[in-house]
Design an enzyme around this catalytic site. Structure first.
Site, PDB file in Angstrom:
ATOM      1  N   GLU A 119       5.077  -8.231  -6.573  1.00  0.00           N
ATOM      2  CA  GLU A 119       4.589  -8.892  -5.365  1.00  0.00           C
ATOM      3  C   GLU A 119       3.293  -9.611  -5.696  1.00  0.00           C
ATOM      4  O   GLU A 119       2.747  -9.471  -6.791  1.00  0.00           O
ATOM      5  CB  GLU A 119       4.354  -7.892  -4.234  1.00  0.00           C
ATOM      6  CG  GLU A 119       3.312  -6.830  -4.551  1.00  0.00           C
ATOM      7  CD  GLU A 119       3.180  -5.789  -3.449  1.00  0.00           C
ATOM      8  OE1 GLU A 119       2.067  -5.664  -2.905  1.00  0.00           O
ATOM      9  OE2 GLU A 119       4.183  -5.112  -3.137  1.00  0.00           O
ATOM     10  N   ARG A 126      -5.472 -12.005  -1.692  1.00  0.00           N
ATOM     11  CA  ARG A 126      -6.813 -11.631  -1.221  1.00  0.00           C
ATOM     12  C   ARG A 126      -7.600 -11.100  -2.402  1.00  0.00           C
ATOM     13  O   ARG A 126      -7.069 -10.958  -3.505  1.00  0.00           O
ATOM     14  CB  ARG A 126      -6.705 -10.545  -0.157  1.00  0.00           C
ATOM     15  CG  ARG A 126      -5.873  -9.352  -0.635  1.00  0.00           C
ATOM     16  CD  ARG A 126      -5.879  -8.198   0.319  1.00  0.00           C
ATOM     17  NE  ARG A 126      -4.848  -7.212   0.062  1.00  0.00           N
ATOM     18  CZ  ARG A 126      -4.857  -6.310  -0.908  1.00  0.00           C
ATOM     19  NH1 ARG A 126      -5.873  -6.270  -1.762  1.00  0.00           N
ATOM     20  NH2 ARG A 126      -3.869  -5.452  -1.059  1.00  0.00           N
ATOM     21  N   GLY A 174       0.788  -1.218   0.000  1.00  0.00           N
ATOM     22  CA  GLY A 174       0.000   0.000   0.000  1.00  0.00           C
ATOM     23  C   GLY A 174       0.823   1.272   0.000  1.00  0.00           C
ATOM     24  O   GLY A 174       0.320   2.343   0.328  1.00  0.00           O
ATOM     25  N   ARG A 184     -12.007   5.391  -7.682  1.00  0.00           N
ATOM     26  CA  ARG A 184     -12.170   5.315  -6.236  1.00  0.00           C
ATOM     27  C   ARG A 184     -12.551   6.686  -5.703  1.00  0.00           C
ATOM     28  O   ARG A 184     -11.767   7.641  -5.805  1.00  0.00           O
ATOM     29  CB  ARG A 184     -10.888   4.851  -5.564  1.00  0.00           C
ATOM     30  CG  ARG A 184     -10.403   3.475  -5.977  1.00  0.00           C
ATOM     31  CD  ARG A 184      -9.271   3.026  -5.068  1.00  0.00           C
ATOM     32  NE  ARG A 184      -8.623   1.806  -5.547  1.00  0.00           N
ATOM     33  CZ  ARG A 184      -7.756   1.088  -4.839  1.00  0.00           C
ATOM     34  NH1 ARG A 184      -7.422   1.498  -3.625  1.00  0.00           N
ATOM     35  NH2 ARG A 184      -7.210   0.004  -5.339  1.00  0.00           N
ATOM     36  N   GLU A 194      15.105  -2.048  -4.610  1.00  0.00           N
ATOM     37  CA  GLU A 194      14.836  -2.427  -5.998  1.00  0.00           C
ATOM     38  C   GLU A 194      15.214  -1.274  -6.919  1.00  0.00           C
ATOM     39  O   GLU A 194      15.089  -0.098  -6.533  1.00  0.00           O
ATOM     40  CB  GLU A 194      13.351  -2.736  -6.222  1.00  0.00           C
ATOM     41  CG  GLU A 194      12.906  -4.099  -5.771  1.00  0.00           C
ATOM     42  CD  GLU A 194      11.464  -4.378  -6.144  1.00  0.00           C
ATOM     43  OE1 GLU A 194      11.044  -5.531  -5.988  1.00  0.00           O
ATOM     44  OE2 GLU A 194      10.748  -3.455  -6.584  1.00  0.00           O
ATOM     45  N   HIS A 196       2.127  -0.071 -13.656  1.00  0.00           N
ATOM     46  CA  HIS A 196       1.698  -1.071 -12.674  1.00  0.00           C
ATOM     47  C   HIS A 196       0.580  -1.900 -13.312  1.00  0.00           C
ATOM     48  O   HIS A 196      -0.555  -1.449 -13.440  1.00  0.00           O
ATOM     49  CB  HIS A 196       1.193  -0.359 -11.418  1.00  0.00           C
ATOM     50  CG  HIS A 196       0.939  -1.271 -10.259  1.00  0.00           C
ATOM     51  ND1 HIS A 196       1.260  -0.949  -8.972  1.00  0.00           N
ATOM     52  CD2 HIS A 196       0.398  -2.513 -10.200  1.00  0.00           C
ATOM     53  CE1 HIS A 196       0.931  -1.939  -8.165  1.00  0.00           C
ATOM     54  NE2 HIS A 196       0.388  -2.896  -8.893  1.00  0.00           N
ATOM     55  N   GLU A 238       1.277  -8.873  -9.100  1.00  0.00           N
ATOM     56  CA  GLU A 238       1.545  -7.510  -9.547  1.00  0.00           C
ATOM     57  C   GLU A 238       2.869  -7.457 -10.301  1.00  0.00           C
ATOM     58  O   GLU A 238       3.876  -8.012  -9.845  1.00  0.00           O
ATOM     59  CB  GLU A 238       1.564  -6.564  -8.351  1.00  0.00           C
ATOM     60  CG  GLU A 238       0.268  -6.619  -7.546  1.00  0.00           C
ATOM     61  CD  GLU A 238      -0.013  -5.359  -6.778  1.00  0.00           C
ATOM     62  OE1 GLU A 238       0.844  -4.455  -6.767  1.00  0.00           O
ATOM     63  OE2 GLU A 238      -1.101  -5.270  -6.189  1.00  0.00           O
ATOM     64  N   ASN A 259      -0.583 -10.227  -4.070  1.00  0.00           N
ATOM     65  CA  ASN A 259      -1.574  -9.912  -3.051  1.00  0.00           C
ATOM     66  C   ASN A 259      -2.512 -11.103  -2.918  1.00  0.00           C
ATOM     67  O   ASN A 259      -3.202 -11.467  -3.867  1.00  0.00           O
ATOM     68  CB  ASN A 259      -2.358  -8.657  -3.415  1.00  0.00           C
ATOM     69  CG  ASN A 259      -1.495  -7.424  -3.330  1.00  0.00           C
ATOM     70  OD1 ASN A 259      -0.737  -7.258  -2.381  1.00  0.00           O
ATOM     71  ND2 ASN A 259      -1.571  -6.550  -4.314  1.00  0.00           N
TER      72      ASN A 259
END
Length: 453
Positions: A288, A292, A164, A338, A200, A208, A274, A290
């Site tokens: 990474e 969920r 996040g 959002r 990194e 992304h 991701e 996620n």
């Protein structure tokens, strides 16, 4: 016969309302575990039952593993759905549910441990054959300097135990490394209880892009990709599916890579792999996973026609995947905005308070996932997300046009929201052209946005 008859939803806000809708459709009794701040919120009115979880602060309610399990046992639930955020990726909850004879609607504790630690996740990605961004562990300053010398500047400092955007900092030169490591480590410790960070290479032109996967522990399918590059301080603001302007060869390679990782992990449930897409080199790197359901899952639902919560529940019950890869057909384009209770003119400061009036757009191709209505109170304790305005169109141009029209109809009065920023964003020529990178939104904010931000 279903294996889950009564589901405890250990979350709040729009995702709680979203899970309740699927429970109602499937004939599963929904029980909302709510904090004191949410006992009279819209999800509590939608659920079949409500059980008090604890005081308003998340640490005493939504983040309390023992309280969640106790609530589930008190109401005689068969299963626990953790939503996203809070305990959704916490292996302690998955393990506690198993010990209590409860179904955890999510991956196994072993999978959560494998991908929750970002360094461990990188190792699994490498083992599964995925390319990773050059970098390494920054456990101590001398080691960090050695990694930086090999990788080169600029680079990113990232938290090992979280996501996040918290604990993530940009380092442009060697003189910034030591203080930035200290700052990122402190932030990571406060947010995740884990001060470890790693380094990194910073990809300036990166996008992304993430691939949605669904597995049953043996087999996995890809449900397409999403672009989440419109971000402010590594927090996503707008997502779309499929990701625009990705060469089909690269798109196929990303899907194959995501599936390879899911199979390598023996992954069960919904997960998002991701990627960082380097548009200059037309290549990608694993970032990474996620473990969920994602905030942005509705855009995938709209282009696939699937109910991802229903698919989550099915594999959690132990059923084999109901889908083959050839069953997954993407249609059209979807965009999600959002809408947060934040004041763009004050640096996106949270804007809690009482909502006086809500008018939600409706019509063909328009979906609004929300937990607010007139009279709702936005508490100061949690994430500021009020609603997700999601649209589906025949193609990207059609979806953007519908999103603009829907935003013009949206009214949330009484608190300040980010809706005006989305209106300006959708009118921006660079965004309309597609394929913006993760630095785009900061450039956008620095432009002429008088009266907006």
């Amino acid at each position: 016969m279903r294996g889950i008859h009564r589901l405890l939803i250990a979350n709040r806000g729009e995702i709680a309302a979203r899970v309740i809708r699927t429970c109602t459709r499937l004939g599963i009794e929904s029980v909302l575990a709510a904090s004191d701040a949410d006992l009279d919120a819209l999800p509590a009115r939608l659920a079949d039952r409500v059980v008090r979880l604890g005081p308003a602060p998340a640490a005493q309610s939504y983040l309390d593993v023992a309280a969640v399990v106790a609530a589930a046992r008190t109401v005689g639930a068969d299963a626990v759905h953790p939503g996203y955020g809070f305990l959704s990726e916490n292996p302690a909850l998955a393990r506690a549910c198993a010990d209590a004879g409860l179904v955890f609607v999510g991956p196994t504790a072993a999978s959560l441990e494998a991908v929750g630690d970002k360094l461990r996740a990188r190792a699994h990605a490498v083992a599964a054959g995925l390319p990773v961004v050059p970098g390494g562990e920054a456990g101590y300053l001398a080691g960090a300097r050695a990694v930086a010398a090999e990788v080169g500047y600029p680079l990113l400092v990232k938290a090992v135990g979280g996501g996040g955007g918290r604990g993530m900092k940009l380092v442009r030169a060697a003189a910034e490394l030591a203080p930035t490591l200290d700052l990122a480590g402190s932030e990571a410790a406060a947010a995740f209880g884990d001060p470890r960070v790693y380094l990194e290479r910073f990809v300036a032109s990166g996008r992304h892009v993430e691939v949605q996967v669904l597995g049953d522990g043996t087999r996995a399918v890809s449900l397409g990709d999403r672009d989440c590059s419109v971000q402010r301080r590594y927090q996503k603001l707008l997502e779309e599916a499929p990701a625009p302007l990705i060469p089909e060869r690269v798109r196929a390679e990303m899907a194959s890579a995501a599936l390879a990782l899911a199979v390598h992990l023996g992954y069960r449930g919904l997960g998002t792999v991701e990627m960082l897409y380097d548009r200059e080199r037309e290549t990608f790197y694993f970032l990474e996973m996620n473990a969920r359901i994602q905030v942005e899952h509705p855009v995938t639902e709209l282009v696939t026609g699937l109910d991802l919560v229903a698919e989550q529940l099915a594999v959690a019950e132990g059923l084999p995947l109901r889908l083959r890869q050839e069953d997954v057909v993407l249609t059209g384009h979807a965009v999600e905005c959002r809408i947060n209770a934040e004041d763009p003119a004050a640096g996106f400061r949270p804007s809690p308070g009482r909502i006086d009036r809500v008018v939600l757009p409706a019509g063909e191709g328009i979906r609004v996932d929300t937990h607010v209505q007139g009279g709702s109170v936005v508490p100061p304790f949690y994430d500021s997300l009020l609603a997700k305005l999601v649209v589906h169109g025949a193609d990207r141009a059609d979806a953007l046009a519908r999103a603009r029209a829907a935003l013009d109809l949206l009214r949330i009065e009484g608190v300040t929201t980010t809706a005006p920023v989305h209106r300006a964003l959708l009118a921006d020529p660079e965004f309309a052209a597609g394929g913006v990178d993760t630095a785009f939104f900061e450039r956008f904010l620095s432009g002429d946005l008088a009266g907006v931000a």
